[in-house]
Design an enzyme around this catalytic site. Sequence first.
Site, PDB file in Angstrom:
ATOM      1  N   GLY B 148       0.840  -1.187   0.000  1.00  0.00           N
ATOM      2  CA  GLY B 148       0.000   0.000   0.000  1.00  0.00           C
ATOM      3  C   GLY B 148       0.879   1.242   0.000  1.00  0.00           C
ATOM      4  O   GLY B 148       1.998   1.227   0.534  1.00  0.00           O
ATOM      5  N   CYS B 149       0.391   2.333  -0.600  1.00  0.00           N
ATOM      6  CA  CYS B 149       1.222   3.549  -0.673  1.00  0.00           C
ATOM      7  C   CYS B 149       1.394   4.178   0.711  1.00  0.00           C
ATOM      8  O   CYS B 149       2.486   4.637   1.064  1.00  0.00           O
ATOM      9  CB  CYS B 149       0.655   4.537  -1.680  1.00  0.00           C
ATOM     10  SG  CYS B 149      -1.074   4.962  -1.437  1.00  0.00           S
ATOM     11  N   ASN B 150       0.337   4.191   1.509  1.00  0.00           N
ATOM     12  CA  ASN B 150       0.471   4.679   2.877  1.00  0.00           C
ATOM     13  C   ASN B 150       1.364   3.741   3.682  1.00  0.00           C
ATOM     14  O   ASN B 150       2.204   4.182   4.477  1.00  0.00           O
ATOM     15  CB  ASN B 150      -0.899   4.750   3.564  1.00  0.00           C
ATOM     16  CG  ASN B 150      -1.835   5.730   2.886  1.00  0.00           C
ATOM     17  OD1 ASN B 150      -1.421   6.788   2.445  1.00  0.00           O
ATOM     18  ND2 ASN B 150      -3.106   5.367   2.785  1.00  0.00           N
ATOM     19  N   THR B 153       5.005   4.358   3.012  1.00  0.00           N
ATOM     20  CA  THR B 153       5.498   5.588   3.630  1.00  0.00           C
ATOM     21  C   THR B 153       5.740   5.376   5.120  1.00  0.00           C
ATOM     22  O   THR B 153       6.792   5.754   5.658  1.00  0.00           O
ATOM     23  CB  THR B 153       4.487   6.738   3.421  1.00  0.00           C
ATOM     24  OG1 THR B 153       3.996   6.696   2.084  1.00  0.00           O
ATOM     25  CG2 THR B 153       5.124   8.084   3.682  1.00  0.00           C
TER      26      THR B 153
END
Lengths: 342, 342, 342, 342
Positions: B148-150, B153
């Site tokens: 997932g992009c979150n 991060t």
Amino acid sequence: MTHKVAILGASGYTGAELVRLIAQHPTIEIAALSAERKAGMTMAEVFPHLRHLELPRLCKIGEIDFSGIDLCFCALPHKTSQEVIAALPQDLKIVDLSADFRLRDPAEYEKWYGNPHAALAQQKEAVYGLSEFYREEIKSARLVAGTGCNAATGQFALRPLIAAGVIDLDDIILDLKCAVSGAGRSLKENLLHAELSEGYHGYAVGGTHRHLGEFDQEFSKIAGRPVKVQFTPHLVPANRGILATVYVKGDAQAIHDTFAKAYADEPFIELLPIGEAPSTRHIRGSNFCHIGVAADRIEGRTIVIAALDNLTKGSSGQALQNANLMLGEEETTGLMMAPLFP
Amino acid sequence: MTHKVAILGASGYTGAELVRLIAQHPTIEIAALSAERKAGMTMAEVFPHLRHLELPRLCKIGEIDFSGIDLCFCALPHKTSQEVIAALPQDLKIVDLSADFRLRDPAEYEKWYGNPHAALAQQKEAVYGLSEFYREEIKSARLVAGTGCNAATGQFALRPLIAAGVIDLDDIILDLKCAVSGAGRSLKENLLHAELSEGYHGYAVGGTHRHLGEFDQEFSKIAGRPVKVQFTPHLVPANRGILATVYVKGDAQAIHDTFAKAYADEPFIELLPIGEAPSTRHIRGSNFCHIGVAADRIEGRTIVIAALDNLTKGSSGQALQNANLMLGEEETTGLMMAPLFP
Amino acid sequence: MTHKVAILGASGYTGAELVRLIAQHPTIEIAALSAERKAGMTMAEVFPHLRHLELPRLCKIGEIDFSGIDLCFCALPHKTSQEVIAALPQDLKIVDLSADFRLRDPAEYEKWYGNPHAALAQQKEAVYGLSEFYREEIKSARLVAGTGCNAATGQFALRPLIAAGVIDLDDIILDLKCAVSGAGRSLKENLLHAELSEGYHGYAVGGTHRHLGEFDQEFSKIAGRPVKVQFTPHLVPANRGILATVYVKGDAQAIHDTFAKAYADEPFIELLPIGEAPSTRHIRGSNFCHIGVAADRIEGRTIVIAALDNLTKGSSGQALQNANLMLGEEETTGLMMAPLFP
Amino acid sequence: MTHKVAILGASGYTGAELVRLIAQHPTIEIAALSAERKAGMTMAEVFPHLRHLELPRLCKIGEIDFSGIDLCFCALPHKTSQEVIAALPQDLKIVDLSADFRLRDPAEYEKWYGNPHAALAQQKEAVYGLSEFYREEIKSARLVAGTGCNAATGQFALRPLIAAGVIDLDDIILDLKCAVSGAGRSLKENLLHAELSEGYHGYAVGGTHRHLGEFDQEFSKIAGRPVKVQFTPHLVPANRGILATVYVKGDAQAIHDTFAKAYADEPFIELLPIGEAPSTRHIRGSNFCHIGVAADRIEGRTIVIAALDNLTKGSSGQALQNANLMLGEEETTGLMMAPLFP
């Protein structure tokens, strides 16, 4: 073979854009970066988005040894640029991004810019840097004058039509919508996010924008007689992009055909199917120019819309394209990246 | 040697971003592009910003001959992805960008996504695709699950700290600010420009966002005991970017040192000098992740901020990085472009 | 009965916002407007959006005859404000929008603002201007100190909870997302549209923001013992709005109940149903503050989110609310306009 | 005396804007709100920015008792509107915000909208709702047809000039820049923040936009002979605002004088000093229209620029202005709020 280049005025947006592009170029290497007021700083301090790159520290122009430099990009403010260029080695290849060498006639320069030209010798030899139309002259030029970003957009939308005689030369209106990075990193109230993001407006209304000097010069030259266009730029709340909506009198199909022929082999000009309108979101961050043509409901009237990225095709991308030509490289090297969308 | 790839689900933002990146890749060639509902259309019709590229016409997945394909990117919606992947040739290398193969425990998958997993065999062999931490497994994997992009991060901001034991594991808060392209091209009122551009807000508040499944799995694995973080995402009016502000209990200098050591050789992770805060404008369109560390005025508390582009490093860039590893290419090939600023 | 007011520092955003609000107020009339550097200009020249109003011409402060003025709004920069206010008639009612009279302890003022206070007599009599919590004192005050906009937002989200003892006082984190008009009309690179519109970032990270002085003062006062919060503001690409995401340890239902009781009769505070998150798009241009409460998945942790318009409820709207109280008017007069959406 | 009104189609942007405006109106009270698909919901659920107001719950049109209603605003989609209005009590005062009753000639309606008109009886009695030019007819009208927002902007910039005969009627070009709320709350890819915020483009290029029907009707009526204008709208990344740049042949001073005379007593039309250009940021959220006039460098050519807020002066503000006239109220009541800037 690697070419060493210097970028003068590297702390502005066009300087940063040059670094972004050249960082991907296989045969060009940045040997020096200048910024008078920020000399001593690293590029990472001025532009943190470039912190992954190994780059020379910013210096003053006087500190650069030009003997090993093959080509110099000047991204300085106009007026400063001519003074600097007059003092540079006279055999150094130069791509100037300022307005200083665009106008062939010193009287026209003085009329639009308000001061007498201070580098007349250099001005004489300068070649106008619209790559698609001055390709051969640029290849052998020492000093190339990058065009205005609005001027480039308008010319892509009009030069072939004027050359082919398919439009009325006395009734041309350019309504431009310009993104804000074209105003540079200057600190003005109307460039603040708070004022611009929900506000847009015309400026230099009534034919006072300096890029008109370029339009007059180039369109009259092509037509072989004086051509004056109406040109109203507008500032819109976007960062990159110029969209020129051009109102002409002429047949849409003939106009589309003229573009198709003129731009058939151009790597950076994309002609859309007739009736389609380009959008700035489809050219952002790239060296492409999209052109659309549509017939108006009023017979004999046609709308031409051209879109490009002011910092890339309108400025630093054009500069690199010209540098490629001057250095004997493939014109498209380092410039074929796709636009950033969304 | 050229590798031929297919992209399934090429009409979404991550699909378009993959095409943008691969277009610049010297040894990867796009052999097939699928989009069920837009099959038959050209990419130029769906994404006019890609019109300068010669690309295969969009087709249905069933029309692709996978025998000549070296690797397949799946940019399909979750749940669809597992069904498609279960039916693909079982020796085809796959990088999946959906959520379907991220969670190792099928019960956890069902808990977060609401449906039993329909491709358990493939799920077993999948490798978690956070390149910097699963590099060796990815090199030999057949199926890699993009994160997932979150989740990516947050992990860049926390994994080394958990591994090194320099923070309190029971008091970790991630406050994320996400740009809107992370929501994809789905049509929802709160994604409209009119509603988002002057509005920002938290969502999935209270620990209901599905990327928590990844945090739980990965952080607990590193710590060797259960770790649960607090995670509140916010939607902000920007297109690309994730900024994670992470509140931890630990010494700022020790935390900065830990990052410096962990990321010393990482080509895409840039650690800022202590006290500096990253900004999304400095990573846009690139595969870089910027990380900043600052001590709070309250002793023993530290703020870590990580910024990356959700579509590049958070998704399609990561996918290409993994594909490079799987295909035996240099990990950074085609991914070193500088961010687009401004 | 009509009250005559002066606005000092009318050429900034808070000055313009005051004029916007007062233009709709039935019993307040603008008698004088000052702006030192723009003295002599009309408001229409400085703020064309006010051109339909009949307003006094901008003048220098020294030119104002205060004998006919009932109340004076000072929208001057801090430090200037204290010098000006020290020299104004000592019986003139004043609402100060600067930071100069917010902190009760001159030592704290000097610590956060770096200079000794130059108007100690006035500072002693000043009342902290958070209308909802200092209503009675404000009614009889001569000098009211408008709060910081971030400080107001954080206090709406925390004061009732601290007073009621329903949260852990030693573990409070405020993560604020601030729109750009809060930075005023100052000319800085990071406030340019080109740099902000696709970029967001933390600033004053680590507990250095001056509004912490107000948090410390007020929260400690309520708690009856020192309370220190963690506070990290972020600049996001929007014009108006502050969104405070507050992480506390306490029971969500008890917290929601506490707010419901504390704000039951408040005309400008809207408590959302438990679990709902406010958005800045729903308070823009208004004097309302929306508050949401959600339980985290981790037992005993709660997220409180407060949203308000920094220029209205966070500054000029609050100032007018206080002026209403000081002038014996209904507190809500001229302030009940609905938010502007979209 | 209080007037009771109903708003049909209250869940769209123009419905919400009507509620925002009427909430401040001293003598109009909202008695009913309809929204077919959202019937049963509260306005606070659909529009949280209106949650401080006490409003009737949304219902279906069929549930409204019109016997106590003095005036009904119809903010329904075109085509639906005519069907609904045909079925409403025939003595009910109506302000229709749709396109259904703008064109006097049913054949023109069918030409531009593609379907035969289904309420010819009502269409006959409808009065065109451009308040400044149909004031007397509106006062005694039962059914008033609100104008198109683009159509309103263009007419403010041209009607007095056509009436006075100071411009060439055969060479009028309107280049409009429209903010996105004009497209309503409809879910389309090009209205997504991700696609619009850094992209702008022309649409309905070539004279296909339906508001041309209004231009043709009104301009020809004033001129007493057919007048056809060129009209190209562009979508720009802002929420509210229309900026019409109008290119005419005529003398700038004569044009400015004509406006000055025509609009001398108009409360909502602000004529700027000659040479000044209006900006949308100066009219946002208000009922004002700013008009600027500038001479082009080409003799005999003039640029007129008009700016207004599409949702207020272009739609719901105009509707309330007309309702005031129809109800015997002061025309400006509830409409004099200053624009929201920044």
